[in-house]
Scaffold this motif. Structure first.
Motif, mmCIF file in Angstrom:
data_model
loop_
_atom_site.group_PDB
_atom_site.id
_atom_site.type_symbol
_atom_site.label_atom_id
_atom_site.label_comp_id
_atom_site.label_asym_id
_atom_site.label_seq_id
_atom_site.Cartn_x
_atom_site.Cartn_y
_atom_site.Cartn_z
ATOM 1 N N GLN A 184 -3.643 -2.989 -10.460
ATOM 2 C CA GLN A 184 -3.087 -4.122 -11.211
ATOM 3 C C GLN A 184 -1.124 -4.592 -10.219
ATOM 4 O O GLN A 184 -1.000 -5.767 -9.295
ATOM 5 N N SER A 185 -0.854 -3.566 -9.943
ATOM 6 C CA SER A 185 0.647 -3.279 -9.046
ATOM 7 C C SER A 185 0.227 -4.250 -7.654
ATOM 8 O O SER A 185 1.478 -4.260 -6.753
ATOM 9 N N LEU A 186 -1.287 -4.544 -7.071
ATOM 10 C CA LEU A 186 -1.757 -3.906 -5.569
ATOM 11 C C LEU A 186 -1.138 -6.075 -4.900
ATOM 12 O O LEU A 186 -1.571 -6.215 -5.869
ATOM 13 N N GLU A 187 -0.188 -5.444 -4.008
ATOM 14 C CA GLU A 187 -0.549 -7.091 -3.036
ATOM 15 C C GLU A 187 -2.225 -7.282 -2.851
ATOM 16 O O GLU A 187 -2.477 -6.193 -1.818
ATOM 17 N N ARG A 188 -2.419 -8.252 -3.377
ATOM 18 C CA ARG A 188 -3.903 -9.259 -2.887
ATOM 19 C C ARG A 188 -4.705 -8.144 -3.202
ATOM 20 O O ARG A 188 -5.522 -7.086 -1.906
ATOM 21 N N ALA A 189 -4.713 -7.249 -4.197
ATOM 22 C CA ALA A 189 -5.869 -6.349 -4.743
ATOM 23 C C ALA A 189 -7.635 -6.682 -4.354
ATOM 24 O O ALA A 189 -8.282 -7.522 -4.607
ATOM 25 N N MET A 194 0.932 -1.350 0.477
ATOM 26 C CA MET A 194 0.464 -0.180 -0.212
ATOM 27 C C MET A 194 0.773 1.010 -0.205
ATOM 28 O O MET A 194 0.617 2.425 -0.667
ATOM 29 N N ARG A 195 2.119 1.174 0.473
ATOM 30 C CA ARG A 195 2.943 2.273 1.036
ATOM 31 C C ARG A 195 3.508 2.578 -0.415
ATOM 32 O O ARG A 195 3.335 3.602 -1.173
ATOM 33 N N MET A 196 4.009 1.396 -1.203
ATOM 34 C CA MET A 196 4.145 2.160 -2.159
ATOM 35 C C MET A 196 3.112 1.981 -3.226
ATOM 36 O O MET A 196 3.982 3.469 -4.559
ATOM 37 N N ALA A 197 2.419 1.668 -3.638
ATOM 38 C CA ALA A 197 0.936 2.261 -4.727
ATOM 39 C C ALA A 197 1.114 3.618 -4.002
ATOM 40 O O ALA A 197 0.547 3.930 -4.915
ATOM 41 N N PHE A 198 0.643 3.601 -2.900
ATOM 42 C CA PHE A 198 0.125 5.271 -2.983
ATOM 43 C C PHE A 198 1.662 6.192 -3.551
ATOM 44 O O PHE A 198 1.768 7.280 -3.781
ATOM 45 N N MET A 199 2.871 5.704 -3.201
ATOM 46 C CA MET A 199 3.839 7.068 -3.502
ATOM 47 C C MET A 199 3.490 6.848 -4.939
ATOM 48 O O MET A 199 2.948 8.195 -5.609
ATOM 49 N N LYS A 209 8.675 -0.580 -10.023
ATOM 50 C CA LYS A 209 9.961 -0.218 -9.950
ATOM 51 C C LYS A 209 9.858 1.357 -9.803
ATOM 52 O O LYS A 209 11.409 1.373 -9.659
ATOM 53 N N LEU A 210 9.114 2.128 -10.162
ATOM 54 C CA LEU A 210 9.575 3.638 -10.428
ATOM 55 C C LEU A 210 8.941 4.187 -8.533
ATOM 56 O O LEU A 210 9.143 5.138 -8.330
ATOM 57 N N ALA A 211 8.083 3.555 -7.499
ATOM 58 C CA ALA A 211 7.680 3.828 -5.964
ATOM 59 C C ALA A 211 9.345 4.002 -5.603
ATOM 60 O O ALA A 211 8.305 5.555 -5.342
ATOM 61 N N LYS A 212 10.161 4.248 -6.116
ATOM 62 C CA LYS A 212 11.357 4.164 -4.375
ATOM 63 C C LYS A 212 11.344 5.573 -5.292
ATOM 64 O O LYS A 212 11.625 6.926 -4.832
ATOM 65 N N ALA A 213 11.577 6.493 -6.741
ATOM 66 C CA ALA A 213 11.329 7.174 -7.490
ATOM 67 C C ALA A 213 10.496 8.510 -6.916
ATOM 68 O O ALA A 213 10.372 9.384 -6.468
ATOM 69 N N SER A 214 8.500 8.023 -7.029
ATOM 70 C CA SER A 214 7.796 8.199 -6.140
ATOM 71 C C SER A 214 7.915 9.171 -5.553
ATOM 72 O O SER A 214 7.821 10.073 -5.052
ATOM 73 N N GLY A 215 8.387 8.261 -4.427
ATOM 74 C CA GLY A 215 8.940 8.808 -2.827
ATOM 75 C C GLY A 215 9.643 9.814 -2.627
ATOM 76 O O GLY A 215 9.474 10.517 -1.737
ATOM 77 N N PHE A 216 10.827 10.112 -3.117
ATOM 78 C CA PHE A 216 11.446 10.751 -3.705
ATOM 79 C C PHE A 216 10.938 11.588 -4.014
ATOM 80 O O PHE A 216 10.813 12.761 -3.210
ATOM 81 N N ALA A 217 10.459 11.887 -5.408
ATOM 82 C CA ALA A 217 10.094 12.761 -5.125
ATOM 83 C C ALA A 217 8.491 13.747 -4.639
ATOM 84 O O ALA A 217 8.452 14.904 -4.585
ATOM 85 N N LEU A 218 8.185 12.837 -3.776
ATOM 86 C CA LEU A 218 6.860 13.189 -3.098
ATOM 87 C C LEU A 218 7.663 14.388 -1.777
ATOM 88 O O LEU A 218 6.986 14.775 -1.184
#
Length: 488
Positions: A272-277, A58-63, A205-214
């Protein structure tokens, strides 16, 4: 009219007696933010989710979702509030956030009702190839226009930062000064940072870059809000009565706010990227992302327009002088934010082009779906390269961010967010019932809970698209100044 679906609703668990529990997604009321969604309801794994794909928590998807929402549009919010009026802007922002939250979830629910893998496949199921073609145009133009806007911002931010923190003897030397020109910096940073990130095939794979951007976005909002109180009075102008209340350019303001909030083209990718969506899980994600985005837009919009008044530009950072070092920190963060948001939009445009490139593939089914097919390495590389180079090229000729946000928001955003999702939902619900056999109470309930909200939303989107586009083009043709560039 398309044939009625044989299985109009997503599969649900059986109860102890073996009977299937009914799962219908109805609007509770026009004032409701939630559908009746069982906590464990989900779109069928063989239809939308593929367990073989990498998953995000959820954290990665939120980012990813928040970063997709809070892109270039955030710095256009003061300009939007000037166009709508301060009071009108606050009301519009709240209403649009509610509407965006609703239609984002509609996209996932529509995919469940139609048993499809993507937004475009859902529209294909509902309205055939012409409806799908219209959506593909809206998605690609929105994402591609966003890429252009991001490159404009890179050119408006990074050069001033480098010139502020690198010695004058280097930035203005005969041999090296060309390296710090706007166009040179735009080309170097886009090709060296955004382009490699854009070559990724997996959005998770863009989640870390998205977190940095936020994190960078939070810094931008704080610095801009605080620093705005200390700028030279010559950069400010008083607000008119209309700009305080409800301005005549309200529809143009709606377009800019819409651009900031719309991320519908990324919705099913993120789902679709969510775990157990599940739909309930995605609804929580959407509520939080939209709420955070609304707060950021509100703070930036109100503070910016109150600080600069009638002088507010399409890019609020351009209202500050180029030698303002605090704002240069914000410019640096925003430039990096655009460098990391850019790949998310390229991902979307490339997926649309994939549909076109692979449309004649023998494995494509009768629905026209290409969701299970992939571009070859050469196709992937070539399409990505062309998209990056062409979108970057536009930014080399303009720094008027406002007109870009207005036109994209009024056309593509209106189609994707306000017109197509509710119309698909109405079509799917209509195909799943027999209206003639319904009693008066059932008909009244269907009209009030389904027909009126969906048709009303679509009419609103159509009005925004027509009126805002006309006014934006008219004002742009009659604006001979270069007033949107950075202040000297």
């Amino acid at each position: 009219m398309a044939p009625k679906p044989s299985q109009p609703y997503a599969s649900v668990p059986q109860n102890e007696s073996g009977s299937r529990e009914s799962e219908e997604f109805e609007l509770q009321s026009i004032n409701s933010l939630d559908f009746e969604i069982p906590q464990e309801s989900h779109i069928e794994e063989d239809v939308v989710n593929e367990d073989t794909q990498p998953k995000s928590n959820m954290r990665m998807a939120f980012m990813n979702m928040a970063n997709s929402i809070l892109g270039a549009g955030i710095i256009g919010q003061p300009y939007a509030f000037k166009e709508t009026g301060v009071v009108g802007g606050i009301v519009v922002l709240i209403l649009l956030t509610w509407l965006i939250d609703w239609t984002l979830r509609l996209i996932v629910i529509n995919a469940s009702l139609a048993h499809t893998r993507s937004y475009q496949d859902t529209v294909m199921y509902c309205f055939g190839k012409y409806g799908r073609g219209l959506l593909l145009f809206a998605i690609s133009s929105f994402a591609y226009g966003g890429c252009m806007a991001f490159c404009v911002i890179i050119g408006d931010t990074i050069p001033h930062v480098l010139k502020a923190f690198i010695p004058h003897s280097i930035t203005h030397s005969a041999a090296l000064s060309w390296l710090f020109h706007r166009n040179t910096i735009t080309v170097l940073f886009t090709t060296c940072i955004s382009y490699p990130l854009s070559l990724n095939r997996d959005i998770s794979k863009l989640a870390k870059a998205s977190g940095f951007a936020l994190v960078g976005m939070l810094i931008i909002v704080i610095i801009t809000v605080i620093r705005g109180h200390f700028v030279d009075p010559s950069l400010k102008a008083k607000l008119t009565i209309q700009e305080w209340t409800l301005n005549i350019n309200v529809f143009q303001g709606i377009s800019v706010i819409s651009f900031a909030l719309v991320c519908h083209h990324n919705t099913l990718f993120i789902y679709q990227s969510l775990e157990r969506a599940t739909i309930a899980k995605f609804s929580k994600l959407t509520h939080v992302a939209c709420l955070v985005s609304m707060v950021c837009c509100f703070v930036m919009g109100v503070s910016g327009v109150l600080n600069f008044g009638g002088n507010t530009k399409g890019n609020i950072l351009n209202n500050f002088k180029s030698d303002d070092n605090w704002i240069n920190i914000a410019r640096f963060c925003f430039g990096l934010n655009m460098l990391t948001t850019f790949p998310l939009e390229i991902f979307v445009v490339r997926d649309v082009l994939k549909d076109i490139v692979l449309a004649g593939h023998s494995d494509v089914g009768s629905t026209g779906s290409t969701a299970h097919l992939e571009l070859s390495s050469k196709q992937h590389f070539f399409i990505t390269t062309v998209l990056v180079v062409t979108s970057m090229s536009v930014s080399l000729f303009t720094c008027n961010l406002g007109i870009i946000l207005e036109l994209i928001g009024s056309t593509s955003a209106s189609l994707m967010a306000y017109i197509i999702p509710p119309m698909c939902y109405l079509k799917l619900k209509w195909d799943s019932i027999d209206y003639k056999t319904m009693n008066k109470s059932e008909k009244r309930s269907f009209i009030l809970q389904t027909v009126l909200p969906t048709v009303g939303c679509a009419i609103f989107g159509f009005l925004v698209m027509v009126i805002s586009s006309y006014m934006s083009i008219y004002n742009s043709l009659h604006d001979k100044s270069n007033g949107h560039c950075v202040a000297d």
